[in-house]
Design a protein around this motif. Structure first.
Motif, mmCIF file in Angstrom:
data_model
loop_
_atom_site.group_PDB
_atom_site.id
_atom_site.type_symbol
_atom_site.label_atom_id
_atom_site.label_comp_id
_atom_site.label_asym_id
_atom_site.label_seq_id
_atom_site.Cartn_x
_atom_site.Cartn_y
_atom_site.Cartn_z
ATOM 1 N N THR A 163 8.763 -34.442 35.267
ATOM 2 C CA THR A 163 9.185 -33.053 35.022
ATOM 3 C C THR A 163 8.302 -32.673 33.812
ATOM 4 O O THR A 163 7.901 -33.501 32.983
ATOM 5 N N ARG A 164 8.210 -31.351 33.894
ATOM 6 C CA ARG A 164 7.598 -30.590 32.768
ATOM 7 C C ARG A 164 8.148 -29.166 32.605
ATOM 8 O O ARG A 164 7.828 -28.248 33.038
ATOM 9 N N ASP A 165 9.535 -29.262 31.915
ATOM 10 C CA ASP A 165 10.408 -28.203 32.195
ATOM 11 C C ASP A 165 10.099 -27.163 31.024
ATOM 12 O O ASP A 165 9.728 -27.394 29.946
ATOM 13 N N ASN A 166 10.107 -25.907 31.468
ATOM 14 C CA ASN A 166 10.106 -24.782 30.705
ATOM 15 C C ASN A 166 10.366 -23.454 31.337
ATOM 16 O O ASN A 166 10.070 -23.430 32.682
ATOM 17 N N PHE A 167 10.706 -22.415 30.428
ATOM 18 C CA PHE A 167 10.838 -21.014 31.330
ATOM 19 C C PHE A 167 9.525 -20.639 31.660
ATOM 20 O O PHE A 167 8.447 -20.866 31.244
ATOM 21 N N ILE A 168 9.660 -20.008 32.868
ATOM 22 C CA ILE A 168 8.249 -19.760 33.432
ATOM 23 C C ILE A 168 7.458 -18.735 32.437
ATOM 24 O O ILE A 168 6.341 -18.604 32.624
ATOM 25 N N LEU A 169 8.131 -17.908 31.655
ATOM 26 C CA LEU A 169 7.209 -17.251 30.835
ATOM 27 C C LEU A 169 6.416 -18.048 29.867
ATOM 28 O O LEU A 169 5.785 -17.520 29.102
ATOM 29 N N ASN A 228 8.535 -25.172 38.307
ATOM 30 C CA ASN A 228 7.578 -26.145 39.029
ATOM 31 C C ASN A 228 7.847 -27.061 39.831
ATOM 32 O O ASN A 228 7.826 -27.367 41.005
ATOM 33 N N TYR A 229 9.135 -27.968 39.132
ATOM 34 C CA TYR A 229 9.693 -29.015 39.657
ATOM 35 C C TYR A 229 10.553 -28.625 40.953
ATOM 36 O O TYR A 229 10.342 -29.522 42.054
#
Ligand code: NAP
Length: 246
Positions: free
Chosen positions: A95-101, A156-157
């Protein structure tokens, strides 16, 4: 050792941790000889060292996002065992989580390269070997419930795992005539190193939304994978099984 998977050679990616590690344990418990691969060789070795069966298990270093790395490992496995595996489990994932912005493009590429393309590369190379060897088999991919529900911070995930489900259906259609089945498990929130860093606030919310009001254990996914790997699921093909606690 006798068991449901006795005499079978099983190949597990992401086997150095979490679901891949416990899947390696249960496949070995059920009689299979396990090839545990991970990009972290020490972790894969630790998985194999903890297996207490007499089978000739091995650990190898492999990066699922590298075609060359996969071919090298496939060659080593077929040389050692004189046959390709008849069980392949795609558990490697990141995973590489973050808001799309806020998400850097590199984090989109990294997740898709490991989760989606990595699964494709393993299905392609190991599938080819299985088809050529004509011994049939079972391939199990690990998707995620967020492929279906969506999840904030996972632009992404989630699509990478939705892609894994779609790919499972396609490849099952292509390999069915060779008696190679392809299925997916769709876990909910499972207690592994991957979910350790999830903020408590989010964990509380997930538990409230789960009918069983608890997280899953890697064993509860691995049991389903072992079932899908075995002949007990001989007419289950091209589908996905949700294991989420409801
Ligand atoms: P985990 O504990 O982080 O294990 C994943 C393993 O895969 C790690 O050893 C990791 O190595 C390895 N890996 C990562 N990239 C790789 C690569 N390019 N090549 C080879 N190995 C690689 O995670 P997990 O929770 O067991 O997850 C297993 C699978 O289940 C993943 O596909 C995940 O997306 C899926 N899943 C998990 C959950 C959950 O709640 N835990 C829910 C749904 C689906 P590093 O440690 O070096 O990254």
């Amino acid at each position: 050792m006798s068991g449901l998977l006795s005499g079978r050679l099983a190949f597990v990616t992401g086997a150095g941790s979490g679901i891949g590690r416990v899947t390696s344990q249960l496949l070995a418990r059920d009689g299979a000889t396990v090839v545990a691969v991970d990009r972290n060789l020490d972790a894969a070795n630790a998985t194999i060292e903890a297996l207490n069966t007499k089978n000739d298990h091995i650990a190898l270093e492999m990066d699922v996002s590298s075609s060359d790395s996969i071919s090298k490992v496939l060659r080593a496995v077929t040389e050692k065992y004189k046959r390709p595996p008849t069980i392949v489990v795609n558990s490697a994932g990141i995973t590489r989580d973050n808001f799309i912005l806020k998400m850097p493009e590199a984090d989109f590429d990294a997740v898709v390269n490991v989760n989606l393309k990595g699964t494709w590369l393993v299905l392609q190379q190991f599938g080819k070997a299985m088809v050529e060897h004509n011994s049939g088999g079972s391939m199990v991919n690990v998707s995620s419930i967020v492929a279906r529900s969506g999840n904030m911070g996972q632009s992404n995930y989630s699509p990478s795992k939705a892609g894994v489900e779609a790919m499972t259906k396609v490849v099952a259609r292509e390999f069915g005539r060779y008696n190679v089945r392809v299925n997916a498990v769709v876990p909910g929130f499972i207690e592994t190193p991957m979910t350790e860093t999830v903020p408590q606030k989010v964990k509380d919310m997930v538990i409230m939304q789960c009918a069983l009001r608890r997280f899953g254990k890697p064993e509860e996914i691995a049991e389903v994978i072992s079932f899908l790997a075995s002949d007990r699921s001989s007419y289950i093909n091209g589908t996905s099984i949700e294991v989420t606690g409801g």
